[in-house]
Design a protein around this motif. Structure first.
Motif, PDB file in Angstrom:
ATOM      1  N   LYS A  74       0.835  -1.201   0.000  1.00  0.00           N
ATOM      2  CA  LYS A  74       0.000   0.000   0.000  1.00  0.00           C
ATOM      3  C   LYS A  74       0.869   1.250   0.000  1.00  0.00           C
ATOM      4  CE  LYS A  74      -3.828   2.211   2.406  1.00  0.00           C
ATOM      5  NZ  LYS A  74      -4.770   2.121   3.506  1.00  0.00           N
ATOM      6  N   ALA A  75       1.916   1.248   0.819  1.00  0.00           N
ATOM      7  CA  ALA A  75       2.812   2.399   0.868  1.00  0.00           C
ATOM      8  C   ALA A  75       3.484   2.611  -0.488  1.00  0.00           C
ATOM      9  CB  ALA A  75       3.863   2.199   1.955  1.00  0.00           C
ATOM     10  N   GLU A  76       3.876   1.516  -1.120  1.00  0.00           N
ATOM     11  CA  GLU A  76       4.498   1.606  -2.433  1.00  0.00           C
ATOM     12  C   GLU A  76       3.515   2.151  -3.469  1.00  0.00           C
ATOM     13  OE1 GLU A  76       6.010  -1.604  -5.689  1.00  0.00           O
ATOM     14  OE2 GLU A  76       6.674  -1.908  -3.618  1.00  0.00           O
ATOM     15  N   ARG A  77       2.296   1.683  -3.405  1.00  0.00           N
ATOM     16  CA  ARG A  77       1.259   2.122  -4.340  1.00  0.00           C
ATOM     17  C   ARG A  77       0.950   3.610  -4.150  1.00  0.00           C
ATOM     18  NH1 ARG A  77      -2.655  -1.226  -2.914  1.00  0.00           N
ATOM     19  NH2 ARG A  77      -3.762   0.288  -1.674  1.00  0.00           N
ATOM     20  N   LEU A  78       0.904   4.057  -2.897  1.00  0.00           N
ATOM     21  CA  LEU A  78       0.623   5.462  -2.625  1.00  0.00           C
ATOM     22  C   LEU A  78       1.800   6.364  -2.990  1.00  0.00           C
ATOM     23  CD1 LEU A  78      -1.274   5.185   0.772  1.00  0.00           C
ATOM     24  CD2 LEU A  78      -2.245   5.648  -1.475  1.00  0.00           C
ATOM     25  N   ALA A  79       3.014   5.847  -2.914  1.00  0.00           N
ATOM     26  CA  ALA A  79       4.193   6.640  -3.221  1.00  0.00           C
ATOM     27  C   ALA A  79       4.358   6.820  -4.728  1.00  0.00           C
ATOM     28  CB  ALA A  79       5.432   5.971  -2.652  1.00  0.00           C
ATOM     29  N   LYS A  80       3.842   5.883  -5.495  1.00  0.00           N
ATOM     30  CA  LYS A  80       3.969   5.975  -6.950  1.00  0.00           C
ATOM     31  C   LYS A  80       3.102   7.115  -7.468  1.00  0.00           C
ATOM     32  CE  LYS A  80       3.419   2.033  -8.947  1.00  0.00           C
ATOM     33  NZ  LYS A  80       2.887   0.894  -9.693  1.00  0.00           N
ATOM     34  N   PRO A  81       3.602   7.915  -8.419  1.00  0.00           N
ATOM     35  CA  PRO A  81       2.787   9.005  -8.948  1.00  0.00           C
ATOM     36  C   PRO A  81       1.546   8.454  -9.645  1.00  0.00           C
ATOM     37  CG  PRO A  81       4.789   8.738 -10.245  1.00  0.00           C
ATOM     38  CD  PRO A  81       4.908   7.837  -9.058  1.00  0.00           C
ATOM     39  N   LYS A  82       0.470   9.174  -9.471  1.00  0.00           N
ATOM     40  CA  LYS A  82      -0.804   8.713 -10.007  1.00  0.00           C
ATOM     41  C   LYS A  82      -0.819   8.954 -11.513  1.00  0.00           C
ATOM     42  CE  LYS A  82      -5.541   8.623  -8.518  1.00  0.00           C
ATOM     43  NZ  LYS A  82      -6.532   9.187  -7.636  1.00  0.00           N
ATOM     44  N   GLU A  83      -1.124   7.914 -12.261  1.00  0.00           N
ATOM     45  CA  GLU A  83      -1.200   8.013 -13.708  1.00  0.00           C
ATOM     46  C   GLU A  83      -2.635   8.310 -14.112  1.00  0.00           C
ATOM     47  OE1 GLU A  83       0.266   4.419 -15.344  1.00  0.00           O
ATOM     48  OE2 GLU A  83       2.198   4.571 -14.347  1.00  0.00           O
ATOM     49  N   GLU A  84      -2.764   8.905 -15.300  1.00  0.00           N
ATOM     50  CA  GLU A  84      -4.112   9.188 -15.776  1.00  0.00           C
ATOM     51  C   GLU A  84      -4.791   7.888 -16.142  1.00  0.00           C
ATOM     52  OE1 GLU A  84      -5.046  12.065 -18.758  1.00  0.00           O
ATOM     53  OE2 GLU A  84      -3.480  13.383 -18.046  1.00  0.00           O
ATOM     54  N   ALA A  85      -6.056   7.814 -15.810  1.00  0.00           N
ATOM     55  CA  ALA A  85      -6.815   6.633 -16.167  1.00  0.00           C
ATOM     56  C   ALA A  85      -7.054   6.647 -17.667  1.00  0.00           C
ATOM     57  CB  ALA A  85      -8.143   6.627 -15.428  1.00  0.00           C
ATOM     58  N   PRO A  86      -6.963   5.516 -18.329  1.00  0.00           N
ATOM     59  CA  PRO A  86      -7.194   5.497 -19.768  1.00  0.00           C
ATOM     60  C   PRO A  86      -8.633   5.904 -20.076  1.00  0.00           C
ATOM     61  CG  PRO A  86      -7.013   3.274 -18.905  1.00  0.00           C
ATOM     62  CD  PRO A  86      -6.682   4.219 -17.793  1.00  0.00           C
ATOM     63  N   LYS A  87      -8.750   6.716 -21.122  1.00  0.00           N
ATOM     64  CA  LYS A  87     -10.077   7.187 -21.491  1.00  0.00           C
ATOM     65  C   LYS A  87     -10.853   6.054 -22.131  1.00  0.00           C
ATOM     66  CE  LYS A  87      -8.615  11.936 -22.013  1.00  0.00           C
ATOM     67  NZ  LYS A  87      -8.525  13.073 -22.884  1.00  0.00           N
TER      68      LYS A  87
END
Length: 116
Positions: A74-87
């Motif tokens: 969870k910490a790793e997932r939260l630390a990763k920059p959020k990518e745009e969701a595919p349209k």
């Protein structure tokens, strides 16, 4: 004996081991051999409880490990920059009205019984 606490289970294990040692010493003092001691009901009961406690301690350790792994993920997932969701994909282009009319005509012709 139904405890979720690791500390409590460790205390129970120590107590059971002490009781087992005392019982084995008592039976050995009476002059019984190893096979007779192993067949003693109290010895069997204490060994079964020890085995159950050891199993529960392993389960507690597995739960702790799983919790740590999930927290790290969870910490790793939260630390990763959020990518745009595919349209959403665009809808497939519809067939022209002419093609639909031709298909409908063809189906109607096939459905009609032939005179002959």
């Amino acid at each position: 004996m139904a405890s979720e606490s690791k500390e409590t289970r460790l205390k129970q294990k120590a107590t059971l081991e002490a009781k087992l040692q005392k019982r084995q010493a008592l039976l050995a003092e009476k002059g019984l051999d190893e096979t007779a001691i192993a067949r003693d009901v109290s010895i069997k009961e204490l060994k079964a409880k020890l085995k159950e406690t050891a199993t529960r301690l392993r389960a507690i350790a597995a739960n702790v490990q799983r919790t740590e792994d999930l927290a790290a993920a969870k910490a790793e997932r939260l630390a990763k920059p959020k990518e745009e969701a595919p349209k959403a994909k665009k809808a497939a282009p519809e067939q022209p009205a002419d093609a639909k009319a031709k298909k409908k005509k063809k189906k109607d012709e096939e459905a009609k019984p032939q005179k002959g």
